[in-house]
Design an enzyme around this catalytic site. Structure first.
Site, PDB file in Angstrom:
ATOM      1  N   HIS A  14       0.804  -1.237   0.000  1.00  8.37           N
ATOM      2  CA  HIS A  14       0.000   0.000   0.000  1.00  8.37           C
ATOM      3  C   HIS A  14       0.826   1.270   0.000  1.00  8.37           C
ATOM      4  CE1 HIS A  14       1.163  -0.058   4.164  1.00  8.37           C
ATOM      5  NE2 HIS A  14       0.652   1.151   4.325  1.00  8.37           N
ATOM      6  N   GLY A  16       3.406   1.570  -2.069  1.00  9.74           N
ATOM      7  CA  GLY A  16       3.958   1.659  -3.411  1.00  9.74           C
ATOM      8  C   GLY A  16       3.085   2.544  -4.293  1.00  9.74           C
ATOM      9  N   VAL A  18       1.326   1.856  -7.042  1.00  8.26           N
ATOM     10  CA  VAL A  18       0.020   1.299  -7.412  1.00  8.26           C
ATOM     11  C   VAL A  18      -0.810   0.991  -6.165  1.00  8.26           C
ATOM     12  CG1 VAL A  18      -1.174  -0.511  -8.677  1.00  8.26           C
ATOM     13  CG2 VAL A  18       1.044   0.284  -9.482  1.00  8.26           C
ATOM     14  N   LEU A 108      -1.359  -8.464  -9.383  1.00  7.80           N
ATOM     15  CA  LEU A 108      -0.876  -7.520 -10.399  1.00  7.80           C
ATOM     16  C   LEU A 108       0.394  -8.046 -11.044  1.00  7.80           C
ATOM     17  CD1 LEU A 108      -2.601  -5.579  -8.384  1.00  7.80           C
ATOM     18  CD2 LEU A 108      -1.509  -3.822  -9.753  1.00  7.80           C
ATOM     19  N   GLY A 109       0.337  -8.291 -12.330  1.00  5.12           N
ATOM     20  CA  GLY A 109       1.503  -8.750 -13.068  1.00  5.12           C
ATOM     21  C   GLY A 109       2.099  -7.597 -13.841  1.00  5.12           C
ATOM     22  N   SER A 110       2.533  -7.881 -15.053  1.00  3.59           N
ATOM     23  CA  SER A 110       3.176  -6.842 -15.861  1.00  3.59           C
ATOM     24  C   SER A 110       3.162  -7.293 -17.318  1.00  3.59           C
ATOM     25  CB  SER A 110       4.612  -6.670 -15.387  1.00  3.59           C
ATOM     26  OG  SER A 110       5.367  -6.030 -16.375  1.00  3.59           O
ATOM     27  N   SER A 111       3.197  -6.325 -18.228  1.00  2.70           N
ATOM     28  CA  SER A 111       3.168  -6.693 -19.650  1.00  2.70           C
ATOM     29  C   SER A 111       4.480  -7.350 -20.090  1.00  2.70           C
ATOM     30  CB  SER A 111       2.877  -5.473 -20.513  1.00  2.70           C
ATOM     31  OG  SER A 111       3.839  -4.482 -20.276  1.00  2.70           O
ATOM     32  N   CYS A 112       5.499  -7.354 -19.237  1.00  2.00           N
ATOM     33  CA  CYS A 112       6.757  -8.006 -19.627  1.00  2.00           C
ATOM     34  C   CYS A 112       6.624  -9.531 -19.608  1.00  2.00           C
ATOM     35  CB  CYS A 112       7.915  -7.555 -18.767  1.00  2.00           C
ATOM     36  SG  CYS A 112       7.788  -8.135 -17.091  1.00  2.00           S
ATOM     37  N   TYR A 139      12.227 -11.558 -13.615  1.00  2.00           N
ATOM     38  CA  TYR A 139      11.036 -10.865 -13.101  1.00  2.00           C
ATOM     39  C   TYR A 139       9.785 -11.357 -13.824  1.00  2.00           C
ATOM     40  CZ  TYR A 139       8.016  -6.683 -12.454  1.00  2.00           C
ATOM     41  OH  TYR A 139       6.991  -5.819 -12.181  1.00  2.00           O
ATOM     42  N   LYS A 143       6.371 -13.251 -12.509  1.00  2.00           N
ATOM     43  CA  LYS A 143       5.012 -12.736 -12.753  1.00  2.00           C
ATOM     44  C   LYS A 143       4.135 -13.804 -13.433  1.00  2.00           C
ATOM     45  CE  LYS A 143       5.161  -8.632 -11.032  1.00  2.00           C
ATOM     46  NZ  LYS A 143       4.350  -8.383  -9.834  1.00  2.00           N
ATOM     47  N   PRO A 170      -0.747  -4.869 -16.231  1.00  2.00           N
ATOM     48  CA  PRO A 170      -0.651  -3.469 -16.627  1.00  2.00           C
ATOM     49  C   PRO A 170       0.461  -3.215 -17.644  1.00  2.00           C
ATOM     50  CG  PRO A 170      -0.275  -3.753 -14.248  1.00  2.00           C
ATOM     51  CD  PRO A 170      -0.264  -5.108 -14.867  1.00  2.00           C
ATOM     52  N   HIS A 186      11.983   3.789 -14.008  1.00  2.00           N
ATOM     53  CA  HIS A 186      11.413   3.594 -15.342  1.00  2.00           C
ATOM     54  C   HIS A 186      11.560   4.880 -16.162  1.00  2.00           C
ATOM     55  CE1 HIS A 186       8.933   0.313 -13.272  1.00  2.00           C
ATOM     56  NE2 HIS A 186       9.660  -0.302 -14.169  1.00  2.00           N
TER      57      HIS A 186
HETATM   58  N1  LIG Z   1       5.399   0.633 -12.086  1.00  2.00           N
HETATM   59  C1  LIG Z   1       5.097   0.109 -13.266  1.00  2.00           C
HETATM   60  O1  LIG Z   1       5.361   0.686 -14.327  1.00  2.00           O
HETATM   61  C2  LIG Z   1       4.412  -1.208 -13.343  1.00  2.00           C
HETATM   62  C3  LIG Z   1       4.102  -1.705 -14.617  1.00  2.00           C
HETATM   63  C4  LIG Z   1       3.480  -2.938 -14.721  1.00  2.00           C
HETATM   64  C5  LIG Z   1       3.170  -3.633 -13.571  1.00  2.00           C
HETATM   65  N2  LIG Z   1       3.471  -3.150 -12.356  1.00  2.00           N
HETATM   66  C6  LIG Z   1       3.122  -3.967 -11.187  1.00  2.00           C
HETATM   67  O2  LIG Z   1       2.354  -3.258 -10.262  1.00  2.00           O
HETATM   68  C7  LIG Z   1       2.665  -3.702  -8.944  1.00  2.00           C
HETATM   69  C8  LIG Z   1       3.025  -2.528  -8.066  1.00  2.00           C
HETATM   70  O3  LIG Z   1       4.120  -1.829  -8.636  1.00  2.00           O
HETATM   71  P1  LIG Z   1       4.563  -0.388  -8.125  1.00  2.00           P
HETATM   72  O4  LIG Z   1       5.014   0.354  -9.307  1.00  2.00           O
HETATM   73  O5  LIG Z   1       3.520   0.172  -7.239  1.00  2.00           O
HETATM   74  O6  LIG Z   1       5.852  -0.758  -7.260  1.00  2.00           O
HETATM   75  P2  LIG Z   1       6.430  -0.001  -5.990  1.00  2.00           P
HETATM   76  O7  LIG Z   1       6.074   1.436  -6.013  1.00  2.00           O
HETATM   77  O8  LIG Z   1       7.871  -0.375  -5.909  1.00  2.00           O
HETATM   78  O9  LIG Z   1       5.641  -0.678  -4.791  1.00  2.00           O
HETATM   79  C9  LIG Z   1       5.853  -1.984  -4.405  1.00  2.00           C
HETATM   80  C10 LIG Z   1       5.559  -2.095  -2.930  1.00  2.00           C
HETATM   81  O10 LIG Z   1       5.821  -3.422  -2.512  1.00  2.00           O
HETATM   82  C11 LIG Z   1       6.511  -3.364  -1.283  1.00  2.00           C
HETATM   83  N3  LIG Z   1       7.348  -4.523  -1.078  1.00  2.00           N
HETATM   84  C12 LIG Z   1       8.377  -4.938  -1.843  1.00  2.00           C
HETATM   85  N4  LIG Z   1       8.933  -6.032  -1.307  1.00  2.00           N
HETATM   86  C13 LIG Z   1       8.231  -6.314  -0.186  1.00  2.00           C
HETATM   87  C14 LIG Z   1       8.324  -7.322   0.795  1.00  2.00           C
HETATM   88  N5  LIG Z   1       9.259  -8.288   0.726  1.00  2.00           N
HETATM   89  N6  LIG Z   1       7.445  -7.304   1.812  1.00  2.00           N
HETATM   90  C15 LIG Z   1       6.506  -6.344   1.906  1.00  2.00           C
HETATM   91  N7  LIG Z   1       6.356  -5.368   0.998  1.00  2.00           N
HETATM   92  C16 LIG Z   1       7.230  -5.354  -0.031  1.00  2.00           C
HETATM   93  C17 LIG Z   1       7.348  -2.130  -1.369  1.00  2.00           C
HETATM   94  O11 LIG Z   1       7.737  -1.697  -0.094  1.00  2.00           O
HETATM   95  P3  LIG Z   1       9.204  -1.041   0.106  1.00  2.00           P
HETATM   96  O12 LIG Z   1       9.305   0.071  -0.889  1.00  2.00           O
HETATM   97  O13 LIG Z   1       9.198  -0.596   1.512  1.00  2.00           O
HETATM   98  O14 LIG Z   1      10.173  -2.149  -0.196  1.00  2.00           O
HETATM   99  C18 LIG Z   1       6.395  -1.176  -2.066  1.00  2.00           C
HETATM  100  O15 LIG Z   1       5.574  -0.515  -1.128  1.00  2.00           O
HETATM  101  C19 LIG Z   1       3.790  -4.707  -9.087  1.00  2.00           C
HETATM  102  O16 LIG Z   1       3.261  -6.004  -9.089  1.00  2.00           O
HETATM  103  C20 LIG Z   1       4.355  -4.419 -10.435  1.00  2.00           C
HETATM  104  O17 LIG Z   1       4.909  -5.558 -11.024  1.00  2.00           O
HETATM  105  C21 LIG Z   1       4.085  -1.936 -12.200  1.00  2.00           C
END
Ligand SMILES: NC(=O)c1ccc[n+]([C@@H]2O[C@H](COP(=O)([O-])OP(=O)(O)OC[C@H]3O[C@@H](n4cnc5c(N)ncnc54)[C@H](OP(=O)(O)O)[C@@H]3O)[C@@H](O)[C@H]2O)c1
Length: 323
Positions: A14, A16, A18, A108-112, A139, A143, A170, A186
């Site tokens: 929460h 992060g 997304v 939540l996965g990813s287009s990769c 990665y 996913k 996404p 990114h």
């Molecule tokens: N960003 C993009 O462009 C994108 C694109 C496609 C898909 N997605 C997907 O969307 C989802 C969310 O991505 P996001 O961009 O929101 O990433 P993000 O901002 O890095 O957020 C991820 C969150 O997960 C937490 N986390 C990581 N490891 C953890 C662990 N071991 N235990 C507990 N919490 C943990 C992180 O906490 P800490 O920061 O404290 O480690 C952070 O709050 C992911 O599944 C990602 O694959 C993202």
């Protein structure tokens, strides 16, 4: 589907980009019982801690938006961390959600996840039809495992336990709360930082890797959050009709892609950078196009609301606040 507003919903990740947008979206929709834990409070790679958390909280629904996420540099430099941590988080959360009777979960996965050479725009059925992009293969494999975990629990426990675990894929996301690290980020947050610093230091030009011609798709994070809740709330009969037991994920994209040059110009204008944009064509471009096909989701009535310029303006405000 009408979901009661006091349904207990755990949003993993929460803090992060997304996850925080999903919490806001649920708040806006009037949900009153949202459970969260920070990474420090609950390490999702720790199986016993995750088991204890689910036993204690027993949520009704789970959004799995926690993951180890990063750009090409981070994926290439820390492949072991990317595959291990993502596999552990998914396996722990999905299994222990099941153990305490969670019926609805969104992964939540990813287009990769799609093959490097998948025809564009990439449809859901392109999954597992070819080789992945090597830089983020670990990665992507994690996913894909997340999708397959959801599907396997549905197939084995769907009828007996009412399990209904769904996945959304996404496209590239951006927005408030993004990671603006100069190396680990990114393309949009990296360029926002670069253009901002060039503006502040009156640098005459900004140099960008590649030719500027590759096409990429970008979705504003609030649209992603809205799509996540939309998919979670879809009637089971509709979800099942549109998907298959072993191809159950749904793409979430903006619908149009932009060249890197168009993106760079839009970012430069958003920031008010007056200098020149140059491209270092000696540096690699990556795939010529990466666009996902979101017609499945669109056919259900969901559309992205934020245009690129609007999304960039809101993201830049967030970047400035973060300085
Ligand atoms: N960003 C993009 O462009 C994108 C694109 C496609 C898909 N997605 C997907 O969307 C989802 C969310 O991505 P996001 O961009 O929101 O990433 P993000 O901002 O890095 O957020 C991820 C969150 O997960 C937490 N986390 C990581 N490891 C953890 C662990 N071991 N235990 C507990 N919490 C943990 C992180 O906490 P800490 O920061 O404290 O480690 C952070 O709050 C992911 O599944 C990602 O694959 C993202």
């Amino acid at each position: 589907m009408v979901i009661k507003k006091n349904t207990k919903i755990y949003v993993a990740g929460h803090r992060g980009m997304v996850g925080s947008a999903i919490v806001h979206q649920l708040d806006r929709k009037g949900f009153t019982n949202i459970v969260t834990r920070t990474h420090v409070e609950l390490d999702l790679c720790n199986q016993q801690a995750v088991a204890d958390f689910f036993e204690q909280e027993k949520p009704n629904q789970v959004y799995l938006a926690a993951a180890k996420v990063g750009g090409i540099y981070a994926n290439n430099t820390y492949p072991a961390e990317f595959i291990y941590q993502n596999l552990m988080m998914e396996a722990n959360v999905i299994h222990h959600a099941f153990k305490v009777g969670v019926k609805k979960l969104l992964f939540l996965g990813s287009s990769c996840i799609y093959p490097k050479m998948a025809p564009q725009p990439m449809t859901e059925d392109a999954l597992l039809t070819g080789k992945l992009e090597s830089t983020n293969e670990p990665y992507a494999i994690a996913k894909i495992a997340g999708i397959k975990l959801c599907e396997s629990y549905n197939r084995q426990y769907g009828v007996s336990h009412g399990v209904d675990y769904r996945s959304v894929m996404p496209t590239n996301l951006y927005g408030p709360g993004d990671n603006y690290h100069p190396l680990n980020s990114h393309v949009i947050p990296a360029l926002i930082r670069r253009f901002h610093e060039a503006k502040v230091s009156n640098a005459p030009e900004v140099m960008i890797w590649g030719t500027g011609t590759p096409r990429r798709e970008f979705l504003y994070v609030d649209d992603m959050a809205a799509a996540s809740v939309f998919v979670m709330e879809l009637e089971k009969a509709i979800y099942n009709k549109l998907t298959e037991p072993m191809q159950s994920h749904i793409n979430v994209g903006f619908g149009t892609d932009f060249t890197i040059l168009e993106l760079a110009k839009a970012i430069g204008e958003t920031i008010g950078y007056q200098g020149t944009i140059k491209f270092d064509s000696g540096k690699p471009d990556g795939s010529p196009q990466k666009l996902i096909d979101s017609r499945l989701l669109n056919s259900l009535g969901w559309q992205a609301k934020y245009g690129l310029r609007d999304g960039l303006a809101l993201t830049y405000q967030d970047f400035v606040r973060s300085l």
